[in-house]
Design an enzyme around this catalytic site. Structure first.
Site, short mmCIF file in Angstrom:
data_model
loop_
_atom_site.label_atom_id
_atom_site.label_comp_id
_atom_site.label_asym_id
_atom_site.label_seq_id
_atom_site.Cartn_x
_atom_site.Cartn_y
_atom_site.Cartn_z
N SER C 230 -2.91 -8.20 -12.04
CA SER C 230 -1.98 -7.98 -10.95
C SER C 230 -0.99 -6.91 -11.32
O SER C 230 -0.89 -6.51 -12.46
CB SER C 230 -1.18 -9.27 -10.70
OG SER C 230 -2.02 -10.34 -10.40
N SER C 268 -6.25 -9.82 -7.87
CA SER C 268 -4.96 -9.16 -8.11
C SER C 268 -3.87 -9.71 -7.20
O SER C 268 -4.10 -9.98 -6.03
CB SER C 268 -5.08 -7.66 -7.81
OG SER C 268 -5.31 -6.93 -8.97
N ASP C 270 -0.96 -7.93 -6.05
CA ASP C 270 -0.30 -6.63 -6.03
C ASP C 270 0.76 -6.62 -4.94
O ASP C 270 0.45 -6.43 -3.77
CB ASP C 270 -1.34 -5.52 -5.80
CG ASP C 270 -2.38 -5.48 -6.90
OD1 ASP C 270 -2.03 -5.73 -8.07
OD2 ASP C 270 -3.56 -5.23 -6.60
#
Lengths: 348, 348, 348, 348
Positions: C230, C268, C270
């Protein structure tokens, strides 16, 4: 006829002078109706945020999508940039393109727009294909321009007119409806107006009265009636608001629709467009690179009154569309009756 | 007491066996209430989509945000991945962290989860700070785990219990409420259940009756009452649905809230969480790289009945939270009365 | 070591004085690192938008989600209200709750907040479970408060520190990185700063150089390496911006991540958080009901320079996190090497 | 000429047979170019997901908006229902309406669609107003139908053709470009194809090489060049995906654009449309009320390879649009040179 003539007055806030979206100063509405032969029952309605060059003096605007089975053109640019630069046009599903052309041509030809090469036409629709031979796509761009240039302030015609000419609501004849609310001075004294093109179903409820059940006419009743259809809702206010809080107001219009018994069915295109007419919030087309936009806005904390006004005005606008509509026969002989107002609300 | 005991039965669809979220097979609910001394009036409620290891057998899920003035933890992962992997926990605003810890500890310690290093706890809240000394943050992670492990099927306790212990709704005592609807066979025969933690305001309307106006108690009435507060809404169904259509159902729960007179005020945290318990839709934690997820889903075209059921169940769940609640005195001597059900709905 | 020490200077705009998020006047950063025994390698980083009482003087803020497999707490309220009212805290996945408690306790105890009953803690995370025994959940709320109160302006420590203590990026040791850009006067002269907690994968590219391929180390290479992980990204600016344009800036940070070879893989988290420190844009906690918020904002048309600065600062911040990081051994003897900077960028 | 002819091959995955969107089995592309007199330089490009009746056999689809300064028609219905029911049409900004009419007329007249009354035309655009006298709105609905019916599989013409006839990219002549990637068997063996209409700016970077800086030609360079403009991106795959994971793929296309130096400037209309051609995922127009949709889908956990392929194919498609384009002179004598490929990439 309007709901208040029959003692129906949903909510607790006071309406404006005309109880119409035009109570928001500067807002103008224009209709064009096309009723031809046995099969054409359609039209268009234009809502102008102000009387000037809208492209040069854009208004803050927002779009909220209650259910997206619809063809609203122009929504993504409004959502990205937070402004509206053309009249809002409502029409039928298969005439969206003519709506765009009419709006684009109108904008390109406005004095001052000679160099403009990009126009975001905002054109919504509902499907009037039960009463109208919609596959004919009868509206021409010139009809749209006519609706725009004929727009005016003051009382707004309702029912079987403009974009509401051929629509159906809760199994009765629907159409255009409008209403407004004025906030008390302590809550800012702002005006909120709503205009709807009603064309949807569910279980009709009028100011709390369960008319759908009373009349035995509602969605899934014997699996016969369909709840599908759509509702385009326009919200105008003179409160100085930016796009974020306008979107929050737009979201509340669906709560007003809920109170009439709408269920936002799978096939519904339920779109709400909201804008602010506050002059201090105008967004000029050209701004020199060192200029900032100065905007005095209502703070989040003071939005709840505007939310409540939006709910009330939307509810009443939908009801007004039903009270104003009249029986209609159209495509393939299809017949839709108006809500039997006189019977349901007998005058003493 | 429940609404139907007094003849109040909103909508046209039939409720399930217990008229509760637990009518959706497999769903379990657990409460923990904390009423201590003069000032502590709070608690937590856990909703389990099924009785197995939820992390290993995730359920399709969605979150819809009616108004985001709230602290729901875990929403973005549910929105991205379309699944729920923990019990849903409801509690008070300042105990969100303890809710997360309780849920994470519970999940990490479940047999089979020994290697798990990432857990998306889904924890919602409303603010019970009028009756509860909320700044004390009285709930411990152990309370949350207790609510989770005590969860059970069958009838659900309502009113001043669990996460509803100290909440206030339309100026009356609110709390936990639940209801359900069963679709007719021709519409799939599915069950939809709702559970709410009611803590909001507006202009109370019960099955169409304008109680807020009748009692002279509603938002902005003399600018005294506030409409703020929040409502957490959980929707469960056994219909096989993916995340996109669950989100569409969740969105309709706000239409049910609207019918009770809620306005989703600026200060509201109105969050709806929806999930499907259909076993065919389970999402296993581990899947080999050549395996596809096989899912038989309800098509868009057949969603409208589920939408209507969601609206009805949510409306009745909120009303039930008011009928079940009782007078309470709490923090700083603050007093909130229950809705005077016996007076308003006299038995013949 | 920093990228520019080795001649690596992505983009065409000039960095600020410290080439750090703290170049945005008023912004302060605090780290707490926990390296204990063989298995604990974690920490937290706090970013403060200004040095005053943030709850009383909120800043406009936005959250953009590049990929939502993460646990960012507080995102929905920021998205609804458009403001940030607490320090931003970054930590590990399973210590989100301690991050919330630390941030809430800090806020409740600030002078002037004695009556506050609702706090929206904004706490992000990435998963450091390869080097850190994350299931121990080693951080205490007191650690978080320490990171907050130690925050300061000036140069920012990078690499294996704070929330970056145990993170891994493109198969190398990642961590905290930061950078900034100053716009030319003709574009407004504003400063944009970025800070990242880098913990993701893909195919590493440094200022155009295909290092991933060069080193034979990238996602799906022999199906061995994983691209998961991430990246938390914080963007600060002194440009006067409202929430809508801050969200648009936040969105561009993902374009900066892309230029380093990130692919925003399924696993992830993000998340990008952006805020403006412009004093004219502060949102006071209390506002009398007849007061409007006066805000002078950068117009849409002048945003592109800020977008470009965001992309460049984010790209360089990620690269800086790799240049500053050092070899680390941790949980279960797992070892992660730093990017071999001296070999790859030999000094002449 | 194509990038690979000059040794430019971004990324690490292998392209398909034609290195084109048509490598995804069933996908067809049709162009219509309008080059008339000195001032008309425009056209349209149609992308068909399959060769059958698309309205009757809809494909799962998604729209992701990188920056919404654009007029993409039909996006909201795709986002709500998760499917695409018409050819995708790309054209110029002021011919969107003609695009809709062409697509609607095509659909209404397809055998089997005689009763259809609602069509969601999906029509995107970029602004070719520098080389094309766009205010003439020269395209007719018949041109659009021609592009649709001429669509075919196999190699795709690139550069100054179809919707790319008059577009400009990074200050050079842009246009249509395409590329594809095939995933290794262990990652599913799926194909991902991209097609772009490139018309945007920023700081050009080709496979890592900083050409914008090298040539001294980039956004804000001496505040002369503009980064505005737009990019329409179409992503096709044969991987069986639903709308949610298609939207996640679409989101990654912007990461590919970022790698070419695009900044998604304020004036950009950066829209990505993604669809799956997997026959098992088709959505029939009519389904009896007791039928479920059976869909075998790629699980979230196995999406990352498809994400990476999307990034690579998009990056190369944009580069291909530049390599294939040729010098053009148009409206008002405006001249745009092609990227000087021979000079920049001299053959040995």
């Amino acid at each position: 006829a309007r709901a208040r003539d029959y003692g129906v007055s949903p909510g607790v806030m006071a309406p404006g002078n005309w109880n119409a979206i035009t109570d928001v100063k500067g807002v103008m509405v224009g209709h064009i109706s096309l009723v031809e032969g046995d099969n054409i029952r359609t039209g268009a309605t234009a809502i102008l945020p102000h009387g000037g060059n809208i492209f040069q003096q854009k208004v803050p605007g927002a779009v909220y999508i209650g259910n997206g089975f619809g063809k609203l053109a122009g929504s993504s640019q409004v959502q990205e940039l937070g402004n509206i630069e053309t009249p809002i046009v409502l029409t039928n599903t298969l005439n969206i393109a003519e709506g765009i052309i009419g709006s684009v041509e109108y904008t390109l030809s406005e004095p001052g727009n000679e160099q403009v090469k990009s126009v975001n036409a905002l054109v919504g629709e509902t499907n009037d294909g039960y009463l109208n031979d919609i596959r004919q796509r009868s509206l021409r761009p010139s009809h749209i321009r006519q609706a725009i240039v004929q727009a005016k302030s003051g009382p707004v015609e309702e029912g079987n007119i403009g974009a509401g000419t051929g629509t159906v609501c809760f199994g009765f004849k629907g159409g255009i409806g409008t209403a407004s609310r004025v906030l008390p001075k302590q809550l800012g004294g702002y005006t909120v107006g709503a205009l709807v093109q009603s064309n949807f179903g569910g279980v009709l409820q009028i100011d709390g009265r369960a008319l759908g059940e009373e009349l035995g006419q509602y969605a899934f009743h014997q699996q016969l009636e369909s709840a599908d259809g759509s509702c385009m809702i326009i919200i105008a206010t003179d409160a100085p608001l930016g796009a974020r809080n306008l979107e929050r107001m737009a979201k509340r219009a669906m709560l007003g629709l809920a109170k009439t018994g709408g269920i936002a069915s799978n096939g519904s295109g339920d779109y709400v467009i909201a804008f602010s007419t506050a002059e201090s919030m105008r967004i000029p087309y050209s701004l020199s690179s060192d200029e900032l936009l100065t905007q005095d806005q209502v703070a989040n904390d003071h939005m709840s009154g505007l939310f409540m006004a939006t709910i009330e005005a939307t509810e009443e606008a939908i009801i007004n569309s039903l009270f104003a509509a009249e029986d209609m026969t159209g495509f393939q002989g299809n017949k839709v009756r108006a809500l039997p107002v006189e019977t349901l609300y007998p005058k003493p």
